[in-house]
Design a protein around this motif. Structure first.
Motif, PDB file in Angstrom:
ATOM      1  N   ARG A   1      40.735  33.552  -0.656  1.00  0.00           N
ATOM      2  CA  ARG A   1      41.353  33.639   0.664  1.00  0.00           C
ATOM      3  C   ARG A   1      42.623  32.796   0.685  1.00  0.00           C
ATOM      4  NH1 ARG A   1      41.554  36.746   5.277  1.00  0.00           N
ATOM      5  NH2 ARG A   1      42.014  35.446   7.122  1.00  0.00           N
ATOM      6  N   LEU A   2      43.719  33.420   1.137  1.00  0.00           N
ATOM      7  CA  LEU A   2      44.962  32.701   1.363  1.00  0.00           C
ATOM      8  C   LEU A   2      45.162  32.563   2.864  1.00  0.00           C
ATOM      9  CD1 LEU A   2      45.464  34.074  -1.505  1.00  0.00           C
ATOM     10  CD2 LEU A   2      47.884  33.821  -0.961  1.00  0.00           C
ATOM     11  N   GLU A   3      45.264  31.365   3.328  1.00  0.00           N
ATOM     12  CA  GLU A   3      45.528  31.107   4.740  1.00  0.00           C
ATOM     13  C   GLU A   3      46.974  30.647   4.876  1.00  0.00           C
ATOM     14  OE1 GLU A   3      43.307  31.736   6.920  1.00  0.00           O
ATOM     15  OE2 GLU A   3      41.320  31.443   6.017  1.00  0.00           O
ATOM     16  N   LEU A   4      47.660  31.172   5.879  1.00  0.00           N
ATOM     17  CA  LEU A   4      49.037  30.735   6.166  1.00  0.00           C
ATOM     18  C   LEU A   4      49.908  30.820   4.909  1.00  0.00           C
ATOM     19  CD1 LEU A   4      48.265  27.614   8.395  1.00  0.00           C
ATOM     20  CD2 LEU A   4      48.947  29.921   9.127  1.00  0.00           C
ATOM     21  N   ALA A   5      50.125  32.057   4.439  1.00  0.00           N
ATOM     22  CA  ALA A   5      50.855  32.273   3.193  1.00  0.00           C
ATOM     23  C   ALA A   5      52.238  31.612   3.230  1.00  0.00           C
ATOM     24  CB  ALA A   5      51.003  33.767   2.936  1.00  0.00           C
TER      25      ALA A   5
END
Lengths: 112, 112
Positions: free
Chosen positions: B77-81
């Motif tokens: 999971r990537l948050e706030l790319a």
């Protein structure tokens, strides 16, 4: 932390000749494994050869062989009778305690 | 066996967006890994897992999260790319620490 160093960013070899790619690593572990991977332009990672640290005998796979020097923490890859299809990026990798560390790679060019 | 599969193959994200990179393996491997590969560089370990329900940080975990609810799946999971997360992401698995890693085909992610 373990580190893996490949000191040759680029190497070239004449077709049918022999080339050696260097790799050194730093570790305090006694039980570990070493690998060479090939990455062609397709990006697919392909295992070339594997060495268990507890084995003194150097691994060989057809035209590929390693020179494993445990005391010196050195793990070089020798490619004999180089072929055009050997052109790729080669990565040295170290694995212990479930984690793997890769070097930054050596780009091998094979000249016809 | 399909081996290690990754979806999507390509993705463009805007800064601040979130997404999940999917990884699945059908080889019943215990160990699974996420790496990123920046241009001309080696693979950097983001997170890894030694079995369902067990995950641990690698070398570059900031900005990412993982979960391992089943043996087969290991999503990233990537948050706030951020633009610094522009890279090619590889998932890999292995049955045992001493064995080779099987790699997925990679996901090319661009954050603009």
């Amino acid at each position: 932390a373990q580190t893996v160093t490949q000191s040759q960013p680029e190497m070239s070899v004449q077709e049918a000749e022999t080339v050696t790619l260097s790799c050194t690593y730093d570790t305090s572990e006694s039980d570990y494994y070493l690998f060479w991977y090939k990455q062609p332009p397709s990006r697919q990672m392909i295992l070339v050869i594997r060495q268990e640290a507890y084995k003194q005998q150097n691994a060989t796979e057809n035209r590929f062989s390693v020179n494993f020097q445990k005391a010196a923490k050195s793990f070089s890859l020798k490619i004999s009778d180089s072929q055009l299809g050997d052109a790729a990026m080669y990565f040295c990798a170290y694995r212990a305690s479930g984690k793997s560390t890769f070097g930054d790679g050596t780009t091998l060019t094979v000249k016809p | 066996n399909a081996g290690v599969t990754q979806t999507p193959k390509f993705r463009i994200l805007k800064i601040g967006q979130s997404m999940t990179l999917q990884c699945a393996q059908d080889m019943n491997h215990n160990y699974m890994y996420w790496y990123r590969q920046d241009p001309g560089m080696g693979l950097k370990l983001i997170y890894y897992s030694v079995g369902a329900g067990i995950t641990d940080k690698g070398e570059v975990p900031n900005g990412y999260n993982v979960s391992r609810s089943t043996t087969e799946d290991f999503p990233l999971r990537l948050e706030l790319a951020a633009p610094s997360q522009t890279s090619v992401y590889f998932c890999a698995s292995t049955a045992r620490q001493s064995y080779e890693q099987y790699f997925g085909p990679g996901t090319r992610l661009t954050v603009t």
